[in-house]
Write an enzyme that holds these catalytic residues in place. Structure first.
Site, PDB file in Angstrom:
ATOM      1  N   GLY A  41     -19.708 -44.625  17.300  1.00 49.15           N
ATOM      2  CA  GLY A  41     -18.436 -43.964  17.577  1.00 49.15           C
ATOM      3  C   GLY A  41     -17.580 -43.805  16.336  1.00 49.15           C
ATOM      4  O   GLY A  41     -17.333 -44.774  15.606  1.00 49.15           O
ATOM      5  N   GLY A  81     -14.338 -42.760  16.319  1.00 49.00           N
ATOM      6  CA  GLY A  81     -12.911 -42.692  16.660  1.00 49.00           C
ATOM      7  C   GLY A  81     -12.139 -43.617  15.728  1.00 49.00           C
ATOM      8  O   GLY A  81     -12.659 -44.068  14.699  1.00 49.00           O
ATOM      9  N   PHE A  82     -10.902 -43.922  16.105  1.00 51.24           N
ATOM     10  CA  PHE A  82     -10.079 -44.797  15.261  1.00 51.24           C
ATOM     11  C   PHE A  82     -10.776 -46.135  15.013  1.00 51.24           C
ATOM     12  O   PHE A  82     -10.753 -46.660  13.904  1.00 51.24           O
ATOM     13  CB  PHE A  82      -8.735 -45.075  15.935  1.00 51.24           C
ATOM     14  CG  PHE A  82      -7.757 -43.962  15.792  1.00 51.24           C
ATOM     15  CD1 PHE A  82      -7.355 -43.545  14.538  1.00 51.24           C
ATOM     16  CD2 PHE A  82      -7.226 -43.336  16.903  1.00 51.24           C
ATOM     17  CE1 PHE A  82      -6.436 -42.516  14.393  1.00 51.24           C
ATOM     18  CE2 PHE A  82      -6.306 -42.314  16.774  1.00 51.24           C
ATOM     19  CZ  PHE A  82      -5.914 -41.899  15.525  1.00 51.24           C
ATOM     20  N   GLY A  83     -11.356 -46.714  16.085  1.00 54.16           N
ATOM     21  CA  GLY A  83     -11.990 -48.025  15.958  1.00 54.16           C
ATOM     22  C   GLY A  83     -13.143 -47.976  14.971  1.00 54.16           C
ATOM     23  O   GLY A  83     -13.189 -48.745  13.993  1.00 54.16           O
ATOM     24  N   GLU A 109       3.839 -35.676  28.118  1.00 55.32           N
ATOM     25  CA  GLU A 109       3.735 -34.801  26.941  1.00 55.32           C
ATOM     26  C   GLU A 109       3.167 -33.450  27.349  1.00 55.32           C
ATOM     27  O   GLU A 109       3.648 -32.396  26.919  1.00 55.32           O
ATOM     28  CB  GLU A 109       2.858 -35.477  25.870  1.00 55.32           C
ATOM     29  CG  GLU A 109       3.592 -36.633  25.202  1.00 55.32           C
ATOM     30  CD  GLU A 109       2.729 -37.512  24.294  1.00 55.32           C
ATOM     31  OE1 GLU A 109       3.296 -38.410  23.656  1.00 55.32           O
ATOM     32  OE2 GLU A 109       1.499 -37.319  24.237  1.00 55.32           O
ATOM     33  N   ASP A 148     -10.994 -48.873  22.559  1.00 56.06           N
ATOM     34  CA  ASP A 148     -10.933 -48.640  24.007  1.00 56.06           C
ATOM     35  C   ASP A 148     -12.127 -49.215  24.755  1.00 56.06           C
ATOM     36  O   ASP A 148     -12.043 -49.462  25.959  1.00 56.06           O
ATOM     37  CB  ASP A 148     -10.892 -47.130  24.290  1.00 56.06           C
ATOM     38  CG  ASP A 148      -9.516 -46.522  24.074  1.00 56.06           C
ATOM     39  OD1 ASP A 148      -8.616 -47.247  23.616  1.00 56.06           O
ATOM     40  OD2 ASP A 148      -9.352 -45.326  24.370  1.00 56.06           O
ATOM     41  N   ALA A 197      -4.174 -46.365  20.124  1.00 50.83           N
ATOM     42  CA  ALA A 197      -4.692 -46.145  18.778  1.00 50.83           C
ATOM     43  C   ALA A 197      -4.456 -47.352  17.846  1.00 50.83           C
ATOM     44  O   ALA A 197      -5.384 -47.757  17.131  1.00 50.83           O
ATOM     45  CB  ALA A 197      -4.074 -44.881  18.195  1.00 50.83           C
TER      46      ALA A 197
HETATM   47  C1  LIG Z   1      -4.943 -37.429  25.519  1.00 54.61           C
HETATM   48  C2  LIG Z   1      -4.748 -38.760  24.861  1.00 54.61           C
HETATM   49  C3  LIG Z   1      -3.537 -39.057  24.243  1.00 54.61           C
HETATM   50  C4  LIG Z   1      -3.336 -40.289  23.639  1.00 54.61           C
HETATM   51  N1  LIG Z   1      -2.133 -40.532  23.033  1.00 54.61           N
HETATM   52  C5  LIG Z   1      -1.949 -41.714  22.415  1.00 54.61           C
HETATM   53  C6  LIG Z   1      -0.727 -41.980  21.725  1.00 54.61           C
HETATM   54  O1  LIG Z   1       0.196 -41.153  21.713  1.00 54.61           O
HETATM   55  N2  LIG Z   1      -0.601 -43.176  21.083  1.00 54.61           N
HETATM   56  C7  LIG Z   1      -1.609 -44.098  21.069  1.00 54.61           C
HETATM   57  O2  LIG Z   1      -1.464 -45.148  20.462  1.00 54.61           O
HETATM   58  N3  LIG Z   1      -2.756 -43.886  21.714  1.00 54.61           N
HETATM   59  C8  LIG Z   1      -2.963 -42.708  22.374  1.00 54.61           C
HETATM   60  N4  LIG Z   1      -4.138 -42.477  23.030  1.00 54.61           N
HETATM   61  C9  LIG Z   1      -5.166 -43.525  23.016  1.00 54.61           C
HETATM   62  C10 LIG Z   1      -5.935 -43.531  21.703  1.00 54.61           C
HETATM   63  O3  LIG Z   1      -6.265 -42.218  21.326  1.00 54.61           O
HETATM   64  C11 LIG Z   1      -7.186 -44.384  21.882  1.00 54.61           C
HETATM   65  O4  LIG Z   1      -6.768 -45.688  22.222  1.00 54.61           O
HETATM   66  C12 LIG Z   1      -8.029 -44.440  20.625  1.00 54.61           C
HETATM   67  O5  LIG Z   1      -8.433 -43.152  20.225  1.00 54.61           O
HETATM   68  C13 LIG Z   1      -9.260 -45.307  20.873  1.00 54.61           C
HETATM   69  O6  LIG Z   1     -10.067 -45.276  19.753  1.00 54.61           O
HETATM   70  P1  LIG Z   1     -11.603 -45.648  19.890  1.00 54.61           P
HETATM   71  O7  LIG Z   1     -12.174 -45.572  18.518  1.00 54.61           O
HETATM   72  O8  LIG Z   1     -11.784 -46.881  20.650  1.00 54.61           O
HETATM   73  O9  LIG Z   1     -12.232 -44.494  20.804  1.00 54.61           O
HETATM   74  P2  LIG Z   1     -12.250 -42.912  20.612  1.00 54.61           P
HETATM   75  O10 LIG Z   1     -11.161 -42.434  19.745  1.00 54.61           O
HETATM   76  O11 LIG Z   1     -12.351 -42.357  21.984  1.00 54.61           O
HETATM   77  O12 LIG Z   1     -13.616 -42.645  19.832  1.00 54.61           O
HETATM   78  C14 LIG Z   1     -14.865 -42.884  20.417  1.00 54.61           C
HETATM   79  C15 LIG Z   1     -15.919 -42.078  19.686  1.00 54.61           C
HETATM   80  O13 LIG Z   1     -17.196 -42.488  20.171  1.00 54.61           O
HETATM   81  C16 LIG Z   1     -18.014 -41.344  20.359  1.00 54.61           C
HETATM   82  N5  LIG Z   1     -19.001 -41.702  21.371  1.00 54.61           N
HETATM   83  C17 LIG Z   1     -18.786 -42.050  22.657  1.00 54.61           C
HETATM   84  N6  LIG Z   1     -19.949 -42.363  23.260  1.00 54.61           N
HETATM   85  C18 LIG Z   1     -20.915 -42.210  22.338  1.00 54.61           C
HETATM   86  C19 LIG Z   1     -22.330 -42.386  22.359  1.00 54.61           C
HETATM   87  N7  LIG Z   1     -22.984 -42.791  23.461  1.00 54.61           N
HETATM   88  N8  LIG Z   1     -23.027 -42.121  21.244  1.00 54.61           N
HETATM   89  C20 LIG Z   1     -22.374 -41.697  20.115  1.00 54.61           C
HETATM   90  N9  LIG Z   1     -21.055 -41.530  20.040  1.00 54.61           N
HETATM   91  C21 LIG Z   1     -20.324 -41.782  21.141  1.00 54.61           C
HETATM   92  C22 LIG Z   1     -17.038 -40.265  20.805  1.00 54.61           C
HETATM   93  O14 LIG Z   1     -17.554 -38.969  20.541  1.00 54.61           O
HETATM   94  C23 LIG Z   1     -15.814 -40.582  19.960  1.00 54.61           C
HETATM   95  O15 LIG Z   1     -15.816 -39.886  18.737  1.00 54.61           O
HETATM   96  C24 LIG Z   1      -4.361 -41.249  23.647  1.00 54.61           C
HETATM   97  C25 LIG Z   1      -5.585 -40.971  24.263  1.00 54.61           C
HETATM   98  C26 LIG Z   1      -5.773 -39.730  24.870  1.00 54.61           C
HETATM   99  C27 LIG Z   1      -7.093 -39.429  25.534  1.00 54.61           C
END
Ligand SMILES: Cc1cc2nc3c(=O)[nH]c(=O)nc-3n(C[C@H](O)[C@H](O)[C@H](O)COP(=O)(O)OP(=O)(O)OC[C@H]3O[C@@H](n4cnc5c(N)ncnc54)[C@H](O)[C@@H]3O)c2cc1C
Length: 450
Positions: free
Chosen positions: A42, A44-46, A200, A330, A346
């Protein structure tokens, strides 16, 4: 542990072919001397912050994502409401780590994760072996099993969702326009969920309607174009102080949004949302902003995953029973030290990602790992132009224009990519001064027509 040695999967073609061709008993992976191999699932931010923390350390990192770009989810609603372009809120993962020789990217989705065997199988059948793995796959929209919701409502979780929603909104408006001999149709945009994403989106949809009617001269009766915001709770913005909820409801109502609280959705059909009370709300578009779940993601396949699919991690973010497996953001249920878990936000993903990267380095160096502590810097949400709420722990609630400026600054700061920051800043400035702008382009029919 294979630390100190590296399986050779980036020559991953050969290793993968060997794995696919062999029966489990004959499994043969080439092991070469070198740095430990860390697989991050993944971008994403994490995931990005795990890789950043590891990128100067003695490890080779492969980041795998089903998309070749990182998505800035907090601004997806602006793509969905034609305020920003998809490319403004996404950034190619290869470009982010282009200068790091010990970081590789693999485009693909992980379909199976074998923590004991230390390998991940992608949808295309390729196998990636690892010494350490980090599950950073995020979550997905939660439809709570509500009948018709997944089929008829549009979630807002991925860039594709945002583009789909933009098309739906714009197509609905075009379709509703008065034609010779045909009166204009009513437009009802129903948004389910009164958290930050819901409010929003509600604020931004009213701005989109305003621009389309005033600037694009769509012949639709403004009185029959409605935005309805539903939430099952007695107030909006549940995680914020009550005064923020009242302010959000007041601003949205003033801007024409019909805010309905304690409205529990029982089902969704092709043209209506049915409430538990039996009331039928006609809908042209339903936006699903009711929450997220890790159920259905690769995280939920890991033993120890909780009821919402999140992996219950140890205080150091490792997955219990596996010293070489970790989960962040997440996808993880991270203890907050107060008997609960950290929110899916995030800053939690960023901080947990960074901490996890550091713990992997400690483990590689043979040092003890340290527990994660979340530093809560506050929460904020915008309701549209000049209106936002921001709450920093220990400080009074900031609302109105000041909150809105704080919201914009913080989002620009966290947005990945300098070019994207400039583009978003220019777009916001342009819109603020009310010049006709915004990518109000319907792409779905354009892509299939040629
Ligand atoms: C519409 C929306 C608005 C938001 N607004 C806010 C805000 O204003 N403030 C705030 O703090 N937080 C906000 N959040 C929450 C924040 O965006 C998330 O908490 C944060 O992005 C989580 O990061 P992450 O890296 O855990 O997951 P994600 O950012 O979801 O990244 C996960 C990544 O894993 C990849 N992935 C998933 N499954 C697989 C797989 N099987 N194989 C390969 N790749 C895979 C995905 O493509 C993605 O790129 C919002 C979320 C959403 C949906």
């Amino acid at each position: 542990m294979l630390a100190g040695r590296r399986l050779r999967p980036v020559d991953r073609g050969a290793a993968s072919a060997a794995v696919r061709a062999s029966s489990p008993g004959l499994l043969r992976l080439e092991v070469v001397a070198g740095e430990p191999e860390v697989l991050v699932i993944g971008g994403g931010f994490g995931g990005l912050h795990v890789v950043r923390a590891l990128s100067k350390g003695p490890a080779h990192v492969t980041i795998v994502d089903r998309h070749n770009f990182h998505t800035f989810q907090p601004l997806l609603y602006q793509v969905a409401t034609a305020g920003l372009e998809p490319a403004d809120v996404a950034y190619p993962i290869r470009t982010i780590f282009g200068r790091r020789s010990n970081v590789g990217f693999r485009h693909g989705a992980v379909a199976q994760l074998d923590l004991e065997g230390r390998r991940a199988t992608l949808l295309d059948g390729a196998v990636i072996a690892f010494d350490h793995v980090v599950v950073a796959c995020g979550a997905a929209a939660n439809f709570f099993g509500i009948e018709g919701a997944e089929r008829y409502a549009t979630p807002l979780y991925t860039l594709a969702d945002a583009r789909r929603l933009r098309d739906r909104l714009l197509l609905t408006l075009e379709d509703a326009e008065e034609q010779p001999g045909i009166p204009a149709k009513p437009v009802n945009v129903v948004i389910v969920g009164g958290g930050p994403t819901g409010i929003e989106t509600a604020g931004a949809v009213t701005e989109l309607l305003n621009v389309c009617l005033r600037r694009d001269h769509l012949r639709i009766d403004p009185a029959s174009a409605k935005v309805i915001l539903l939430d099952v709770a007695p107030r909006l913005l549940g995680g914020f102080p009550g005064s923020a909820s009242d302010y959000a409801a007041k601003v949205l109502t003033r801007r024409g949004v019909d805010v309905r609280l304690e409205a529990s959705v029982a089902s969704v059909t092709s043209d209506a949302v049915i409430l538990a009370s039996g009331e039928r709300i006609a809908s042209s578009v339903v936006v699903w902003a009711a929450g997220v779940t890790a159920t259905g993601t690769i995280a939920a396949s890991v033993r120890g995953a909780g009821p919402s699919g999140r992996i219950a991690v140890a205080p150091d973010l490792s997955i219990p029973g596996h010293a070489n497996a970790w989960a962040v953001g997440d996808a993880a249920a991270i203890p907050d030290g107060k008997g609960s878990t950290c929110p899916q936000l995030a800053p939690v993903a960023i901080q947990s990602g960074r901490h996890c990267g550091r713990q992997i380095l400690r483990a590689i160096e043979g040092r003890d790992t340290e527990p994660f502590t979340y530093h809560d810097k506050g929460i904020m949400a915008t309701i549209g132009r000049n209106a936002a709420v921001a709450k920093v722990p220990g400080a009074p609630l900031v609302k109105g224009r000041l909150g809105w400026l704080a919201w914009m600054s913080l989002h620009l700061f966290y947005l990945v990519g300098f070019r994207n920051r400039i583009r978003v800043f220019v777009n916001w400035t342009w819109r603020y001064f009310d010049w006709p702008s915004g990518p109000r382009l319907i792409m779905s029919d354009a892509e299939t027509a040629d």
